[in-house]
Design a protein around this motif. Structure first.
Motif, mmCIF file in Angstrom:
data_model
loop_
_atom_site.group_PDB
_atom_site.id
_atom_site.type_symbol
_atom_site.label_atom_id
_atom_site.label_comp_id
_atom_site.label_asym_id
_atom_site.label_seq_id
_atom_site.Cartn_x
_atom_site.Cartn_y
_atom_site.Cartn_z
ATOM 1 N N MET A 1 79.896 36.213 -71.838
ATOM 2 C CA MET A 1 81.295 35.809 -71.924
ATOM 3 C C MET A 1 81.799 35.867 -73.358
ATOM 4 N N ARG A 2 80.989 35.380 -74.281
ATOM 5 C CA ARG A 2 81.422 35.369 -75.684
ATOM 6 C C ARG A 2 81.623 36.785 -76.215
ATOM 7 N N ALA B 1 76.288 30.055 -64.661
ATOM 8 C CA ALA B 1 77.242 30.198 -65.761
ATOM 9 C C ALA B 1 76.705 29.592 -67.050
ATOM 10 N N ARG C 1 83.345 32.713 -62.237
ATOM 11 C CA ARG C 1 84.002 31.441 -61.908
ATOM 12 C C ARG C 1 84.091 31.253 -60.391
ATOM 13 N N ALA D 1 87.249 31.379 -68.406
ATOM 14 C CA ALA D 1 86.248 31.186 -69.461
ATOM 15 C C ALA D 1 86.338 29.787 -70.043
ATOM 16 N N LEU E 1 84.917 37.985 -74.856
ATOM 17 C CA LEU E 1 85.999 37.286 -75.537
ATOM 18 C C LEU E 1 86.169 37.768 -76.970
ATOM 19 N N CYS F 1 74.515 34.417 -69.686
ATOM 20 C CA CYS F 1 75.893 34.435 -69.198
ATOM 21 C C CYS F 1 76.856 33.926 -70.263
ATOM 22 N N GLN F 2 76.453 32.885 -70.964
ATOM 23 C CA GLN F 2 77.296 32.369 -72.042
ATOM 24 C C GLN F 2 77.505 33.436 -73.119
ATOM 25 N N LEU G 1 82.706 28.006 -70.293
ATOM 26 C CA LEU G 1 81.999 27.941 -71.572
ATOM 27 C C LEU G 1 81.414 26.547 -71.805
ATOM 28 N N ALA H 1 91.304 35.517 -67.063
ATOM 29 C CA ALA H 1 89.933 35.477 -67.574
ATOM 30 C C ALA H 1 89.794 34.425 -68.675
ATOM 31 N N TRP I 1 84.639 40.374 -64.336
ATOM 32 C CA TRP I 1 83.307 39.757 -64.345
ATOM 33 C C TRP I 1 83.409 38.248 -64.582
ATOM 34 N N ILE I 2 84.227 37.840 -65.534
ATOM 35 C CA ILE I 2 84.411 36.406 -65.808
ATOM 36 C C ILE I 2 85.065 35.713 -64.613
#
Length: 571
Positions: free
Chosen positions: A256-257, A247, A235, A307, A260, A252-253, A311, A303, A230-231
């Protein structure tokens, strides 16, 4: 290129009474309530994002649309030259030729098939169905898989149709936020779904998304790779469109977090690699890849690097960026040191001493030399090398896995010298890894007693079938991207010519069986969407090599290569 297998050990019928549903749009349904009904395709007017701006503050790679790189020049030159060398290549092996198919006709047929696979949710395309083969029970081949959609997404991006990809990214992001429960146990918030499908309620005339996080899978394994893909796809979308607004959206942020947070969490592990169960990635049946499989480590590495570009440098983003940089340094050193195998390293392992204690130990994982399989001595060429399948205490899985090695090249987890050595290995072992249908998912196959113990007597993973040495056309896009990135597109071009002679005639099967990939897989679905999309993506990359900017990263100068000169290409 989700961990739940289609028709594999984790597949389960939507009618299963044990299944639980994870639902978008604030509605919750069980899989047992899902009803399959044919839906007419809708013509949707594509709409570009209203906020298109430069990605210079995010991207460290070259633009796929506006720059003519050295790679592109080398690749186009290869159209007129039978064989070229990358700057680092020492290979002089001529890859076998094949009679080319009419690629224009094949491409047209592939696009028609890919568009037939589109799945619509409330009038918008949100992904592609796994397969359109109606000859067998569908199981969950009628769903949209995160992993499976990646080559489809790349094809649409390269074709100038980004809205389908944007819709997919947003819908899967919404599904990530829902509660995930298996047998009264709650999965972590950041887990991405393996797959989803559209449930149409004919009474209410209402559509709902239903996701599978592993709770309906036969093996009940959560997808480790879905979040990474997905990440990487986010991108690729950003790179293709030049639109960073998606993004930068708070959702979305946060997504991702959350991903992660899962993979960067601290625990008892003493290694920077990611500990995983069997069946958590493309190798989605029991195949002895538990521990630290190369595929997951390479995707993890890529990834993290993606990221780092995506980010936002706010308070939360900066904290994650610092953690990412530290992990990348440790992970790159670990993988380049302990997972890499070439002739010199193989000889070192052959002479290892065991039971070494203290930090000065050479044999850090206490690998027993007697565990070296006989085949690896003949398989390893003078020129070439690769990242082995797995490394953990007293264990070294020497099998070759295509996806992990190709992603290692694209992400620059491999040094330039190691990348060249991987391509040298493919040329040197063409019959074993390419054969009569590209590309072997792994090599060699498990057989006899080893197959019984490691796979649990899995009848689908008999030798040279499915993930046990089967040949998967979807891997063509990864081979193409890796070949172009290393300046050796002729490798992928010749592999593609072999595939073009069979794919359409065989109705785009999921995989091929046999030591040389000669037979359509015994249980392979026809019109497998990622076989179609994998071919299209490979063809489009070879026709315009600048497209690999969507999936290839430039080398990070801060991640200093372990080796100044590779032992794998010097005699």
């Amino acid at each position: 290129m989700s961990s739940i297998p289609k028709g594999g050990s984790h597949k389960g019928s939507l009618k299963s009474s044990e299944a639980h549903a994870s639902v978008a749009e604030k509605e919750e349904y069980h899989f047992s309530k899902a009803i399959d009904r044919p839906r007419p395709a809708l013509n949707i007017d594509r709409q570009r994002s209203c906020d298109e701006r430069s990605l210079s503050e995010l991207s460290v790679g070259f633009s796929p649309r506006h720059l003519i790189s050295k790679i592109e020049f080398t690749s186009r030159l290869a159209e007129h030259v039978d064989h070229i060398h990358s700057p680092l290549s020492k290979s002089g092996i001529n890859t076998p030729r094949s009679v080319p198919w009419d690629s224009h006709s094949l491409t047209s047929e592939a696009w028609e098939a890919l568009r037939r696979s589109l799945v619509y949710f409330r009038g918008q395309p949100v992904g592609t169905i796994a397969a359109l083969d109606n000859s067998d029970e569908q199981l969950n081949y009628d769903q949209v898989f995160v992993r499976d959609f990646v080559p489809s997404a790349l094809a649409f991006l390269m074709h100038g149709e980004p809205d389908i990809v944007k819709n997919f990214i947003l819908k899967t992001l919404r599904l990530q936020s829902w509660e995930k429960k298996i047998d009264r146990f709650h999965l972590a918030e950041g887990v991405m779904p393996a797959s989803f499908k559209v449930f149409h309620d004919p009474v209410r005339n209402h559509e709902t998304l239903i996701a599978d996080f592993g709770e309906s899978a036969i093996g009940r394994v959560a997808p480790v790779d879905s979040g990474f893909w997905w990440i990487i796809l986010l991108r690729a979308y950003t790179k293709s469109t030049g639109d960073s607004s998606l993004a930068e959206e708070p959702e979305c942020q946060k997504g991702m977090r959350l991903i992660l947070s899962l993979c960067l969490s601290e625990g008892f592990d003493t290694f920077p690699t990611l500990l995983c169960a069997d069946g958590c990635c493309m190798i989605d049946r029991r195949m002895g890849v538990y521990g630290y499989p190369i595929e997951i480590q390479a995707l993890f590495f890529m990834a993290l690097r993606c990221a780092l570009q995506l980010l936002k440098p706010d308070a939360e983003g900066k904290e994650f960026m610092e953690r990412i940089v530290k992990r990348l340094h440790a992970l790159s050193y670990h993988m380049r040191s302990h997972f890499w195998l070439d002739l010199k390293q193989l000889n070192d392992v052959y002479r290892y001493k065991t039971e070494e204690y203290s930090h000065t130990a050479v044999n850090k994982f206490n690998v027993i030399p007697e565990s070296l399989p006989d085949w690896v001595f003949d398989f390893m060429p003078h020129l070439g090398g690769y990242f082995v399948g797995n490394v953990s205490p007293a264990r070294m899985d020497f099998r070759w896995f295509c996806l992990g090695n190709c992603v290692a090249i694209l992400s620059c987890m491999a040094t330039p010298e190691q990348s060249t050595a991987i391509m040298d290995l493919i040329e040197s072992r063409w019959e074993e890894l390419i054969g009569e249908m590209p590309v072997k998912v792994c090599y060699p196959a498990l057989d006899n007693h080893e197959w019984m113990i490691i796979t649990g007597c899995d009848p689908k993973n008999t030798r040279w079938s499915y993930h046990n040495g089967g040949s998967w056309p979807v891997l063509l896009w990864l081979l193409a991207a890796a070949s172009i990135k290393t300046g050796r597109p002729q490798i992928a071009r010749r592999a593609l010519q072999i595939a073009e002679n069979k794919l359409l005639k065989d109705n785009w099967p999921e995989y091929y069986d046999g030591k040389w990939g000669r037979y359509v897989g015994k249980q392979a679905r026809k019109f497998q969407t990622w076989s179609i999309a994998g071919y299209l993506s490979a063809r489009m990359m070879l026709d315009d090599p600048s497209h690999i900017g969507l999936v290839a990263l430039e080398e990070d100068k801060l991640l200093k290569p372990l080796l100044k000169r590779s032992n794998s290409w010097t005699l």
